[in-house]
Design a protein around this motif. Structure first.
Motif, PDB file in Angstrom:
ATOM      1  N   GLY A   1      39.924  32.365  37.411  1.00  0.00           N
ATOM      2  CA  GLY A   1      40.600  33.119  36.362  1.00  0.00           C
ATOM      3  C   GLY A   1      42.110  33.101  36.491  1.00  0.00           C
ATOM      4  O   GLY A   1      42.671  32.423  37.344  1.00  0.00           O
ATOM      5  N   SER A   2      42.762  33.877  35.646  1.00  0.00           N
ATOM      6  CA  SER A   2      44.219  33.877  35.523  1.00  0.00           C
ATOM      7  C   SER A   2      44.889  34.617  36.670  1.00  0.00           C
ATOM      8  O   SER A   2      44.280  35.470  37.309  1.00  0.00           O
ATOM      9  CB  SER A   2      44.628  34.581  34.228  1.00  0.00           C
ATOM     10  OG  SER A   2      44.132  33.909  33.122  1.00  0.00           O
TER      11      SER A   2
ATOM     12  N   GLN B   1      37.384  34.358  34.235  1.00  0.00           N
ATOM     13  CA  GLN B   1      36.867  34.554  35.593  1.00  0.00           C
ATOM     14  C   GLN B   1      35.361  34.803  35.502  1.00  0.00           C
ATOM     15  O   GLN B   1      34.893  35.670  34.769  1.00  0.00           O
ATOM     16  CB  GLN B   1      37.528  35.758  36.259  1.00  0.00           C
ATOM     17  CG  GLN B   1      36.993  35.989  37.679  1.00  0.00           C
ATOM     18  CD  GLN B   1      37.343  37.366  38.203  1.00  0.00           C
ATOM     19  OE1 GLN B   1      38.494  37.791  38.120  1.00  0.00           O
ATOM     20  NE2 GLN B   1      36.363  38.062  38.749  1.00  0.00           N
TER      21      GLN B   1
ATOM     22  N   LEU C   1      45.525  33.988  42.436  1.00  0.00           N
ATOM     23  CA  LEU C   1      44.688  33.648  41.285  1.00  0.00           C
ATOM     24  C   LEU C   1      45.578  32.785  40.408  1.00  0.00           C
ATOM     25  O   LEU C   1      46.235  33.270  39.513  1.00  0.00           O
ATOM     26  CB  LEU C   1      44.253  34.921  40.580  1.00  0.00           C
ATOM     27  CG  LEU C   1      43.217  35.712  41.374  1.00  0.00           C
ATOM     28  CD1 LEU C   1      43.221  37.156  40.965  1.00  0.00           C
ATOM     29  CD2 LEU C   1      41.842  35.110  41.163  1.00  0.00           C
ATOM     30  N   SER C   2      45.614  31.515  40.717  1.00  0.00           N
ATOM     31  CA  SER C   2      46.672  30.694  40.127  1.00  0.00           C
ATOM     32  C   SER C   2      46.185  29.795  39.008  1.00  0.00           C
ATOM     33  O   SER C   2      46.959  29.050  38.451  1.00  0.00           O
ATOM     34  CB  SER C   2      47.324  29.840  41.206  1.00  0.00           C
ATOM     35  OG  SER C   2      46.324  29.061  41.816  1.00  0.00           O
ATOM     36  N   GLU C   3      44.891  29.882  38.703  1.00  0.00           N
ATOM     37  CA  GLU C   3      44.423  28.988  37.648  1.00  0.00           C
ATOM     38  C   GLU C   3      44.947  29.483  36.299  1.00  0.00           C
ATOM     39  O   GLU C   3      44.428  30.410  35.708  1.00  0.00           O
ATOM     40  CB  GLU C   3      42.894  28.937  37.615  1.00  0.00           C
ATOM     41  CG  GLU C   3      42.406  27.866  36.682  1.00  0.00           C
ATOM     42  CD  GLU C   3      40.931  28.047  36.353  1.00  0.00           C
ATOM     43  OE1 GLU C   3      40.147  27.252  36.818  1.00  0.00           O
ATOM     44  OE2 GLU C   3      40.601  28.982  35.632  1.00  0.00           O
ATOM     45  N   ARG C   4      45.976  28.847  35.843  1.00  0.00           N
ATOM     46  CA  ARG C   4      46.582  29.280  34.588  1.00  0.00           C
ATOM     47  C   ARG C   4      45.751  28.806  33.413  1.00  0.00           C
ATOM     48  O   ARG C   4      45.044  27.822  33.507  1.00  0.00           O
ATOM     49  CB  ARG C   4      47.994  28.712  34.461  1.00  0.00           C
ATOM     50  CG  ARG C   4      48.920  29.434  35.380  1.00  0.00           C
ATOM     51  CD  ARG C   4      50.322  28.912  35.275  1.00  0.00           C
ATOM     52  NE  ARG C   4      51.156  29.793  36.063  1.00  0.00           N
ATOM     53  CZ  ARG C   4      52.114  30.538  35.534  1.00  0.00           C
ATOM     54  NH1 ARG C   4      52.362  30.507  34.251  1.00  0.00           N
ATOM     55  NH2 ARG C   4      52.823  31.325  36.302  1.00  0.00           N
ATOM     56  N   ARG C   5      45.906  29.528  32.334  1.00  0.00           N
ATOM     57  CA  ARG C   5      45.236  29.085  31.108  1.00  0.00           C
ATOM     58  C   ARG C   5      45.861  27.791  30.643  1.00  0.00           C
ATOM     59  O   ARG C   5      47.069  27.619  30.724  1.00  0.00           O
ATOM     60  CB  ARG C   5      45.428  30.128  30.015  1.00  0.00           C
ATOM     61  CG  ARG C   5      44.471  31.247  30.176  1.00  0.00           C
ATOM     62  CD  ARG C   5      44.613  32.127  29.009  1.00  0.00           C
ATOM     63  NE  ARG C   5      43.412  32.929  28.893  1.00  0.00           N
ATOM     64  CZ  ARG C   5      43.142  33.657  27.840  1.00  0.00           C
ATOM     65  NH1 ARG C   5      43.947  33.657  26.813  1.00  0.00           N
ATOM     66  NH2 ARG C   5      42.060  34.360  27.785  1.00  0.00           N
TER      67      ARG C   5
ATOM     68  N   CYS D   1      35.937  44.315  32.395  1.00  0.00           N
ATOM     69  CA  CYS D   1      37.031  43.563  31.753  1.00  0.00           C
ATOM     70  C   CYS D   1      37.612  42.485  32.657  1.00  0.00           C
ATOM     71  O   CYS D   1      38.316  41.603  32.174  1.00  0.00           O
ATOM     72  CB  CYS D   1      38.116  44.505  31.267  1.00  0.00           C
ATOM     73  SG  CYS D   1      39.247  45.091  32.554  1.00  0.00           S
ATOM     74  N   LEU D   2      37.348  42.535  33.949  1.00  0.00           N
ATOM     75  CA  LEU D   2      37.827  41.541  34.909  1.00  0.00           C
ATOM     76  C   LEU D   2      39.349  41.471  34.978  1.00  0.00           C
ATOM     77  O   LEU D   2      39.929  40.438  35.297  1.00  0.00           O
ATOM     78  CB  LEU D   2      37.240  40.148  34.581  1.00  0.00           C
ATOM     79  CG  LEU D   2      35.721  40.101  34.394  1.00  0.00           C
ATOM     80  CD1 LEU D   2      35.272  38.678  34.063  1.00  0.00           C
ATOM     81  CD2 LEU D   2      34.986  40.605  35.626  1.00  0.00           C
ATOM     82  N   GLY D   3      39.986  42.592  34.673  1.00  0.00           N
ATOM     83  CA  GLY D   3      41.445  42.632  34.681  1.00  0.00           C
ATOM     84  C   GLY D   3      42.045  42.894  36.046  1.00  0.00           C
ATOM     85  O   GLY D   3      43.220  42.649  36.263  1.00  0.00           O
TER      86      GLY D   3
ATOM     87  N   ARG E   1      46.734  40.888  34.675  1.00  0.00           N
ATOM     88  CA  ARG E   1      45.958  40.289  33.588  1.00  0.00           C
ATOM     89  C   ARG E   1      45.879  41.151  32.341  1.00  0.00           C
ATOM     90  O   ARG E   1      45.350  40.698  31.330  1.00  0.00           O
ATOM     91  CB  ARG E   1      44.535  40.044  34.083  1.00  0.00           C
ATOM     92  CG  ARG E   1      44.432  39.006  35.180  1.00  0.00           C
ATOM     93  CD  ARG E   1      42.995  38.899  35.643  1.00  0.00           C
ATOM     94  NE  ARG E   1      42.809  37.758  36.519  1.00  0.00           N
ATOM     95  CZ  ARG E   1      41.633  37.407  37.019  1.00  0.00           C
ATOM     96  NH1 ARG E   1      40.557  38.135  36.735  1.00  0.00           N
ATOM     97  NH2 ARG E   1      41.528  36.356  37.794  1.00  0.00           N
TER      98      ARG E   1
ATOM     99  N   THR F   1      45.586  40.629  27.062  1.00  0.00           N
ATOM    100  CA  THR F   1      44.884  40.268  28.287  1.00  0.00           C
ATOM    101  C   THR F   1      44.881  38.753  28.486  1.00  0.00           C
ATOM    102  O   THR F   1      44.894  37.983  27.522  1.00  0.00           O
ATOM    103  CB  THR F   1      43.398  40.709  28.262  1.00  0.00           C
ATOM    104  OG1 THR F   1      42.765  40.109  27.139  1.00  0.00           O
ATOM    105  CG2 THR F   1      43.266  42.203  28.172  1.00  0.00           C
ATOM    106  N   SER F   2      44.865  38.366  29.741  1.00  0.00           N
ATOM    107  CA  SER F   2      44.593  36.976  30.065  1.00  0.00           C
ATOM    108  C   SER F   2      43.719  36.982  31.311  1.00  0.00           C
ATOM    109  O   SER F   2      44.200  37.200  32.419  1.00  0.00           O
ATOM    110  CB  SER F   2      45.879  36.203  30.342  1.00  0.00           C
ATOM    111  OG  SER F   2      45.534  34.914  30.814  1.00  0.00           O
ATOM    112  N   ILE F   3      42.430  36.804  31.118  1.00  0.00           N
ATOM    113  CA  ILE F   3      41.466  36.851  32.216  1.00  0.00           C
ATOM    114  C   ILE F   3      41.179  35.434  32.711  1.00  0.00           C
ATOM    115  O   ILE F   3      40.885  35.228  33.883  1.00  0.00           O
ATOM    116  CB  ILE F   3      40.152  37.527  31.747  1.00  0.00           C
ATOM    117  CG1 ILE F   3      40.443  38.912  31.144  1.00  0.00           C
ATOM    118  CG2 ILE F   3      39.155  37.629  32.897  1.00  0.00           C
ATOM    119  CD1 ILE F   3      41.108  39.910  32.046  1.00  0.00           C
ATOM    120  N   GLY F   4      41.301  34.460  31.822  1.00  0.00           N
ATOM    121  CA  GLY F   4      41.057  33.073  32.221  1.00  0.00           C
ATOM    122  C   GLY F   4      39.603  32.795  32.545  1.00  0.00           C
ATOM    123  O   GLY F   4      39.298  31.975  33.409  1.00  0.00           O
TER     124      GLY F   4
END
Lengths: 281, 305
Positions: free
Chosen positions: B55-56, B75, A276-280, A235-237, B60, B70-73
């Motif tokens: 990513g975000s 990655q 991890l600052s790249e915001r959507r 999930c990369l969470g 997340r 979730t907000s993974i952006g």
């Protein structure tokens, strides 16, 4: 690598640990949750499981829990109630069924002949109970344990029977500073003795330990606790950012998953200052 | 019983209608300890971009009632890493591998599609139209018919013979109009729904639960929304629809097929139980029998008014 398995296990015991503590933001409660032992071939202290009650709609997703202890009969988890899921875990009763998958992730380094400093803060003590159980030479271990709640809320007594435990109770910001000062002092001593350090606790504490480890150049492992949804790396969470010292140069400076590349990392291989600052957009 | 699902004849034929949804199953290898991934209808892998993407900000993920925010952006380690290091490890000869493409520029979509289409191990491409903004319009690609069609058309041109799946989210004026536009732009299949933008907050801390404030809602909470979209779109277009959103059981699969889906993708259910998708595949024949479904083609879209 230890292959994880998914199992439906029965709760065999769930007992409060110490007295509930009244705190400005609510009650603090701790539990020792005992499950029947999964059919694991092996496991390492520092590894974790994903846990979810089998029934009940109010807890749809699982939560990561550090493995506290494994005996021939049981798997023991040490739980602090912090939200709805841990509250539900606290209400599990003997005979209830849970879904567990694990053991997951990386474990702590275990070196029989090396002086090893365990640094724990609060519920971060959990994986060190199993570590002390499994270590072939407990006389080479000592633990510095910082806690803002009474020590009776934590499994320190059982550990003190096996390893040296130094316990510091902090009730004020000044006392917390003192704990950090002693932590750095102990790390310096272990550097001089050619030892290693293992740390587990909340992120602000781990960040301090990370900084001390880099300053002192003491080989130090940190157990990161992040919110997780899958525990499998999918999930990369739960990302953490690696440093230039990460073993795979392709991934140096990039995010890795705490659940599969961790949760135990060498401090020098992480960059806890990186965001991890790249915001959507 | 015959569980095969044909999405594009000769090009995208599934052994059963159950796939994994992008962003919930990694590359598939992450779940191999829990079941045989070659038994799935297909694996839609995690979102890819042209270049590596951090990513975000953390945190997340957050649990919400019957849902996951979730907000993974996106990655990911970039498409080159996927092609060189991940794809060769995947059992692509035994299960269709479908990467999920993300970009902010139509040109990037095109380049991504070109790189992936050259790989024999790739069965089809899924274009994610709902997670990133079109650099030109500043809105999600599926926000309007023009940008959605432009992205799909670019991917289709670069994809050669590989089927193109357009993934839509319902947070747009009219999902049916956008579905028609991506069909006209050459999409071979539509998958829906992507996550729905949401917000979860912590009153005590007075903070958002996610580092990027808002995130995408998935899980059982969005299933009725997904069923509605699949039902509307399957009536409006001639191409097959993959239903996505809150599927946890084999009965959920039948619900999506009843409203018109040719196949489904199981998403965050894999987070609540890593065996979920394998159990759904295993249980589908018995559940079909229980509901008197002997022919999935005949059953599909048979919803009564």
């Amino acid at each position: 690598m230890i292959t994880p398995i998914r199992a439906e296990l029965t709760v065999t015991d769930n007992v409060p640990f110490g007295q509930p503590v009244f705190w400005p933001d609510g009650q603090r409660r701790f539990y020792a949750l005992t499950l029947e032992r999964p059919e694991w071939k092996s496991w390492q202290p520092g590894q974790f499981i994903m846990l979810r009650p089998l029934s009940g709609e109010e807890c749809v997703w699982a939560r990561p829990m550090s493995i506290c202890r494994v005996t021939s009969q049981s798997l023991v988890l040490f739980i602090r109630v912090v939200g709805s899921a841990t509250d539900r875990f606290s209400r599990l009763k003997s005979g209830d069924k849970v879904i567990v998958w694990g053991p997951l992730g990386t474990g702590f380094d275990m070196r029989p002949d090396t002086p090893t400093l365990l640094l724990a803060r609060g519920v971060g003590i959990a994986p060190f109970a199993g570590y002390a159980d499994m270590h072939p030479d407990p006389s080479s271990l000592s633990m510095l344990f910082g806690h803002s709640l009474p020590s009776s809320n934590y499994p320190t007594d059982a550990m003190a029977a096996r390893i040296e435990v130094e316990s510091l109770h902090d009730r004020t910001p000044e006392e917390l500073e003192e704990f950090h000062r002693v932590a750095r002092l102990r790390m310096t001593e272990y550097k001089e003795r050619g030892g290693i350090c293992l740390a587990c606790g909340p992120m602000p504490f781990l960040k301090k330990v990370w900084r001390f480890a880099n300053e002192i150049d003491l080989p130090t492992q940190l157990l990161l606790e992040e919110r997780m949804s899958c525990g499998t790396g999918a999930c990369l969470g739960c990302s953490a950012v690696t440093s230039k010292h990460w073993p795979d140069p392709v991934k140096a400076g990039l995010p890795v998953q705490t659940c599969t590349s961790g949760p135990v990392f060498w401090a020098k291989e992480l960059d806890l200052d990186a965001s991890l600052s790249e915001r959507r957009d | 019983m015959d569980l095969r699902a044909t999405l594009v004849p000769g090009l995208l034929e599934l052994k059963n209608p159950i796939m994994s949804a992008a962003g919930t199953f990694g590359s598939g290898l992450e779940y191999s300890p829990y079941g045989d991934i070659t038994q799935l209808g297909g694996i839609i892998t995690n979102g890819l971009t042209l270049r590596p993407c951090m990513g975000s900000p953390m945190p997340r993920v957050a649990e919400t009632p019957s849902g996951l925010l979730t907000s993974i952006g996106t990655q990911n380690d970039g498409v080159e890493h996927f092609v060189r290091h991940v794809l060769p490890q995947l059992p692509w000869q035994d299960v269709p591998i479908i990467p999920n493409l993300n970009a902010n520029f139509v040109e990037d979509f095109s380049e991504l599609a070109g790189i992936l289409a050259a790989e024999p191990g790739i069965a089809a491409l899924e274009v994610n139209l709902s997670c990133r903004n079109d650099n030109r319009s500043g809105q999600r690609f599926n926000q309007n018919t023009v940008t959605a069609a432009r992205a799909v058309s670019a991917v289709k041109k670069a994809a050669g013979s590989k089927p193109v799946i357009a993934k839509l989210s319902p947070q747009i004026m009219d999902i049916v109009e956008v579905a028609r536009s991506v069909e006209a732009a050459g999409a071979d299949v539509i998958s829906c729904i992507g996550t729905v933008q949401g917000l979860a907050v912590d009153v005590r801390e007075r903070r958002a639960m996610l580092g990027s404030i808002t995130g995408g809602l998935s899980g059982p909470a969005v299933k009725p929304l997904a069923l509605r979209c699949v039902w509307q779109i399957s009536h409006a277009v001639d191409i097959p629809v993959i239903g996505v959103g809150g599927i946890r059981t084999a009965q959920d699969v039948l619900e999506f097929m009843l409203v018109g889906a040719h196949a489904v993708a199981v998403g965050s259910a894999s987070f609540s139980d890593p065996e979920a998708i394998f159990r759904i595949v295993r249980e589908l024949p018995a559940v079909c029998e229980e509901y008197g479904v002997s022919d999935l083609d005949a059953f599909r879209g048979s919803l009564q008014g």
